[in-house]
Design a protein around this motif. Sequence first.
Motif, mmCIF file in Angstrom:
data_model
loop_
_atom_site.group_PDB
_atom_site.id
_atom_site.type_symbol
_atom_site.label_atom_id
_atom_site.label_comp_id
_atom_site.label_asym_id
_atom_site.label_seq_id
_atom_site.Cartn_x
_atom_site.Cartn_y
_atom_site.Cartn_z
ATOM 1 N N ASP A 1 0.829 -1.194 0.000
ATOM 2 C CA ASP A 1 0.000 0.000 0.000
ATOM 3 C C ASP A 1 0.866 1.247 0.000
ATOM 4 O O ASP A 1 1.848 1.346 0.708
ATOM 5 N N GLU B 1 2.540 9.700 5.226
ATOM 6 C CA GLU B 1 2.031 8.331 5.289
ATOM 7 C C GLU B 1 2.363 7.774 6.666
ATOM 8 O O GLU B 1 2.933 8.466 7.508
ATOM 9 N N TRP B 2 2.017 6.518 6.887
ATOM 10 C CA TRP B 2 2.213 5.954 8.221
ATOM 11 C C TRP B 2 3.685 5.788 8.600
ATOM 12 O O TRP B 2 4.015 5.985 9.780
ATOM 13 N N ASN C 1 -4.001 4.675 7.735
ATOM 14 C CA ASN C 1 -2.569 4.956 7.655
ATOM 15 C C ASN C 1 -2.244 6.441 7.598
ATOM 16 O O ASN C 1 -1.237 6.882 8.158
ATOM 17 N N HIS D 1 -9.600 -1.517 8.340
ATOM 18 C CA HIS D 1 -8.234 -1.090 8.047
ATOM 19 C C HIS D 1 -8.086 -0.723 6.571
ATOM 20 O O HIS D 1 -7.405 -1.399 5.788
ATOM 21 N N VAL E 1 -6.543 1.629 3.625
ATOM 22 C CA VAL E 1 -5.272 2.319 3.435
ATOM 23 C C VAL E 1 -5.336 3.141 2.155
ATOM 24 O O VAL E 1 -6.371 3.212 1.493
ATOM 25 N N SER E 2 -4.232 3.760 1.807
ATOM 26 C CA SER E 2 -4.259 4.783 0.764
ATOM 27 C C SER E 2 -4.629 4.248 -0.606
ATOM 28 O O SER E 2 -5.132 4.995 -1.439
#
Length: 366
Positions: free
Chosen positions: A34, A47-48, A91, A136, A138-139
């Motif tokens: 991701d 980002e994370w 994230n 969950h 994510v991008s």
Amino acid sequence: MPAAGEILRQRLDLLVEGITALRHDGRFHEPNLDGTAGDYISFDAWEWPQGVGLYGLVRLWQFTGDPAIRRTVEDWYERQIARGLPLLNINTSAPMLALSVLWNETRDPRWALVLDRWADRLVAEAPRTFGGGFQHDVSDKINDHELWDDTLFMAALFLASYGNASGRAELVEEAEKQFLVHAHYLADRETGLWFHGWTFDGAHNFAEARWARGNAWITVGILDLMELAEITPSVRDFLLAILESQVETLLRLQAPSGAWRTLLDDETSYEEISATAGFSYGLLKASRLGIGPEGCREAGLKALAAVMDSIDANGTVANVSYGTRMGHDLQFYRDIPIRPTGYGQALAMLCLVEGLRHVPGLEAVA
């Protein structure tokens, strides 16, 4: 020969240089992960991995009071916010944790509205699973009906931290709920470790992977949840019991090198340093707070030595596994490549800062 505390401080200086210098140079491209390679490696992205890195920097600043670290963090947020924030998901919520800790210390008005709006949107807009857990997403991928152990560090800690700092008790309550829901579906009753994920489509834990870094997010996350917010006593007691069960197994699974393997209970998987750093931080902190079984401090110091041995002359932490999607078989985890990352740097920072508190005769500087 330099004293142990001085060696730790030198390594911390290298880690700061290493994380702020991280740039994607085109060598690494993993299209099945991701985000983009640049998002994962370069410090100059939202980002994370950068979110975890910033948390490490803010925690280091809290400990040392170094104004240069504060400037680095504030400049990063100023630059990113001026560009425009990304779409909200689990994230992209990760950088808000460090910002909330920073704001709690400084009350800088530049950050208050950004934090408030993101918290409101996360609670109101983030897709949820059965039971109200954050899905969950994510991008670049919607993970329908899935719970991942990463979520608690990436999103729930922010709600606890900002909720406590701003006096918004409902945000702390939401964070508590997320920890309870995720513990119900992800904590393995047999071993005390946590599975990487759960899906309500078929009701299973995917590959039943007891993945090291995911477990490290839990070790760090539960302890820091208690520090960042006032937690309901019954929830606190429950989560600390969950933590103790996990730690008892971690102590048995530590490799002779001081590290843990990327699949904790699989000796064919490689030793991985970001998780080792997270476990070292958690074990040393638990020992300092009088939490957990005997042996935490000894195992934490042994892991600290393994982390320090993995920091190269440029301040880059080696032997860190790259971003990890949900695996449907255990071989997937064995094959995750090794890459330099912001979260590897950050978890090492947390580990070394906690290590400073355990060096005999060394006084905390803040």
